[in-house]
Design a protein around this motif. Structure first.
Motif, PDB file in Angstrom:
ATOM      1  N   ASN A   1       0.823  -1.216   0.000  1.00 20.10           N
ATOM      2  CA  ASN A   1       0.000   0.000   0.000  1.00 20.10           C
ATOM      3  C   ASN A   1       0.856   1.265   0.000  1.00 20.10           C
ATOM      4  N   ALA A   2       1.960   1.233   0.761  1.00 23.71           N
ATOM      5  CA  ALA A   2       2.826   2.413   0.832  1.00 23.71           C
ATOM      6  C   ALA A   2       3.479   2.669  -0.527  1.00 23.71           C
ATOM      7  N   MET A   3       3.891   1.600  -1.184  1.00 22.13           N
ATOM      8  CA  MET A   3       4.504   1.758  -2.516  1.00 22.13           C
ATOM      9  C   MET A   3       3.506   2.390  -3.494  1.00 22.13           C
ATOM     10  N   PHE A   4       2.254   1.948  -3.420  1.00 21.40           N
ATOM     11  CA  PHE A   4       1.227   2.501  -4.309  1.00 21.40           C
ATOM     12  C   PHE A   4       1.080   4.009  -4.070  1.00 21.40           C
ATOM     13  N   LEU A   5       0.957   4.402  -2.800  1.00 21.02           N
ATOM     14  CA  LEU A   5       0.768   5.832  -2.496  1.00 21.02           C
ATOM     15  C   LEU A   5       2.009   6.636  -2.868  1.00 21.02           C
ATOM     16  N   ALA A   6       3.187   6.092  -2.571  1.00 23.16           N
ATOM     17  CA  ALA A   6       4.430   6.830  -2.865  1.00 23.16           C
ATOM     18  C   ALA A   6       4.533   7.129  -4.357  1.00 23.16           C
ATOM     19  N   LYS A   7       4.195   6.140  -5.180  1.00 25.00           N
ATOM     20  CA  LYS A   7       4.261   6.352  -6.638  1.00 25.00           C
ATOM     21  C   LYS A   7       3.271   7.435  -7.066  1.00 25.00           C
TER      22      LYS A   7
ATOM     23  N   GLY B   1       6.004   0.420   5.562  1.00 23.01           N
ATOM     24  CA  GLY B   1       4.764   1.204   5.513  1.00 23.01           C
ATOM     25  C   GLY B   1       4.934   2.684   5.780  1.00 23.01           C
ATOM     26  N   MET B   2       6.188   3.159   5.913  1.00 26.75           N
ATOM     27  CA  MET B   2       6.389   4.557   6.306  1.00 26.75           C
ATOM     28  C   MET B   2       6.746   5.443   5.106  1.00 26.75           C
ATOM     29  N   ILE B   3       5.977   6.528   4.961  1.00 23.11           N
ATOM     30  CA  ILE B   3       6.215   7.499   3.875  1.00 23.11           C
ATOM     31  C   ILE B   3       6.176   8.882   4.515  1.00 23.11           C
ATOM     32  N   SER B   4       6.875   9.833   3.928  1.00 26.95           N
ATOM     33  CA  SER B   4       6.590  11.221   4.320  1.00 26.95           C
ATOM     34  C   SER B   4       6.491  12.083   3.083  1.00 26.95           C
ATOM     35  N   ILE B   5       5.677  13.143   3.204  1.00 28.45           N
ATOM     36  CA  ILE B   5       5.643  14.155   2.143  1.00 28.45           C
ATOM     37  C   ILE B   5       5.882  15.501   2.809  1.00 28.45           C
ATOM     38  N   ASP B   6       6.445  16.417   2.048  1.00 29.93           N
ATOM     39  CA  ASP B   6       6.811  17.707   2.618  1.00 29.93           C
ATOM     40  C   ASP B   6       5.880  18.794   2.071  1.00 29.93           C
ATOM     41  N   LEU B   7       5.068  19.373   2.955  1.00 30.80           N
ATOM     42  CA  LEU B   7       4.150  20.442   2.536  1.00 30.80           C
ATOM     43  C   LEU B   7       4.689  21.819   2.939  1.00 30.80           C
ATOM     44  N   GLU B   8       5.913  21.866   3.346  1.00 30.95           N
ATOM     45  CA  GLU B   8       6.694  23.082   3.632  1.00 30.95           C
ATOM     46  C   GLU B   8       6.346  23.869   4.886  1.00 30.95           C
ATOM     47  N   THR B   9       5.052  24.092   5.178  1.00 26.49           N
ATOM     48  CA  THR B   9       4.755  24.811   6.429  1.00 26.49           C
ATOM     49  C   THR B   9       3.880  23.937   7.334  1.00 26.49           C
TER      50      THR B   9
END
Ligand code: PLP
Length: 399
Positions: free
Chosen positions: A267-273, A308-316
């Motif tokens: 699931n994490a791979m799917f979201l990361a892509k 299962g760990m992902i992060s995204i950076d939304l800056e603030t």
């Protein structure tokens, strides 16, 4: 069949010994009787193996410990009431006043706070390094370094530690290599890669149900026996033992860990892509251009995926907060700390699980204030989950 004796839990379970029990018995006895005073004395002197008191050993905890030791490839394990109990008991067993520790700068915030704010008061000095920079690690080592500490996949930057190389450096200085494998059970086998001691917060993936806090220490028989030494073992003297009823429920959950880890990874791979296609700044070690990808491939047990760990950076942090509230309203999961749950959890690391790290240090280590960390759940329909996330990204004008 043995005669049933209601006075002793042990014989009660032995009563069933001519049948197969599908689950090990639960023994919640706090103390255990001896045949004679001599037997008890021998046990206290370490001359006789027996259960004496549950803060020391308990049969149910021992069953779980054996299963964990088998999973890790260690001789033994010992289970604690939380991950922090496992970490602090291990550190205090290895290091005394006058000793020195080299630790990854990015670790779970509680571990960082313990090393930064607590240990110096007890005469233990800690140097924090970028654990992926082996030259920096070498330079930080001193003749009194007793321990090198890191997480296989670090929280929350998802850096990958090079366990075999760290082992070489530690060994050269006579220090022990301690690895927290909380983010990646089964995916990495740190003991087999060279770690001396592997610690877990079982609160996370290992248990996977978010209904308990627990921890584990997996190591040699010698180290585990030192922990439970009645005269100077931290496990025995600080009393961090896990409750046996919990040990029993965690043991049952351990049996589904392999399939859970595979599904978390899928699931994490799917979201990361999807995040990458959408042009977001995404950190997932499964993506080939991720800085930890090759290192992870060298050490991982591939059948369990990249975790299962992902992060995204939304800056603030304001944007992170608005986005997380939207995701919770859409039913994607929960705006909550912790990880390894069957539902997706998300949090803003800088203001939560890494808030113990001062802001200037967060910047220095590359932790953005807008970082949203996901622990991706076991969603049956991950495509639908992404559509809901996309809705929030669109609502905020990010897409
Ligand atoms: N290690 C890691 C990597 C963690 O993320 C955490 C908690 O978030 C801990 C240890 C501490 O575990 P516990 O909360 O079970 O004490």
């Amino acid at each position: 069949m043995k005669k049933f004796n209601p006075a002793t839990g042990l014989e009660q379970s032995a009563h069933l010994s001519d049948q197969f029990m599908v689950n090990p018995p639960i023994t919640d006895s706090a103390t255990y009787a001896f045949e004679s005073g001599e037997d008890m004395t021998a046990c206290f002197h370490g001359e006789k193996e027996a259960f004496l008191y549950s803060r020391h050993w308990n049969p149910t905890n021992m069953e779980l410990s054996k299963a964990l030791a088998a999973m890790e490839g260690t001789e033994m394990a010992w289970v604690t009431g939380s991950g922090m109990a496992a970490i602090t008991s291990t550190i205090l067993q290895l290091c005394k006043s006058g000793d020195h520790i080299v630790s990854s700068m990015t670790t779970y915030g509680g571990t960082f706070a313990f090393m930064k704010n607590w240990l110096p008061d007890y005469g233990i000095e800690v140097d924090f390094v970028d654990i992926t920079n082996l030259e920096q690690v070498k330079k930080a080592m001193k003749p009194n370094t007793k321990m090198v500490y890191t997480e296989t996949m670090t929280n929350p930057l998802l850096q990958i530690s090079d366990v075999p190389e760290l082992k070489k450096i530690s060994e050269e200085f006579g220090a022990k290599l301690v690895i927290d494998n909380t983010f990646t059970p089964l995916i990495f086998s740190p003991y087999k890669l060279g770690a001396d001691i592997v610690v877990y917060s079982m609160t996370k993936f290992v248990n996977g149900k978010n209904d308990a806090t627990a921890g584990a220490i997996c190591a040699s028989e010698e180290f585990i026996n030192s922990l439970i030494d009645v005269n100077n073992g931290t496990a025995m003297l600080l009393g961090p033992v896990l409750e046996p009823l919990r040990a029993s429920s965690i043991h049952k959950n351990l049996f589904t860990l392999p399939i859970r880890m595979k599904k978390h990874s899928e699931n994490a791979m799917f979201l990361a892509k999807k995040f990458k296609e959408a042009g977001l700044k995404v950190n997932y070690t499964g993506l080939p251009d991720n800085r930890g990808h090759q290192e992870m491939k060298r050490q991982m047990n591939e059948e369990f995926g990249f975790g299962g760990m992902i992060s995204i950076d939304l800056e603030t942090k304001e944007r992170a907060s608005e986005f997380m509230s939207c995701m919770q309203q859409e039913g994607i999961g929960y705006l909550a700390v912790s990880l390894g749950y069957f539902r997706t959890l998300f949090s803003n690391s800088g203001t939560s699980t890494s808030s113990e790290i001062p802001e200037d240090l967060q910047k220095e280590m590359g932790l953005s204030e807008g970082l949203v960390r996901y622990s991706v759940g076991l969603d049956f329909d991950i495509e639908e989950t992404y559509l809901k996330i996309e809705k929030c990204l669109k609502k905020m004008g990010i897409l």
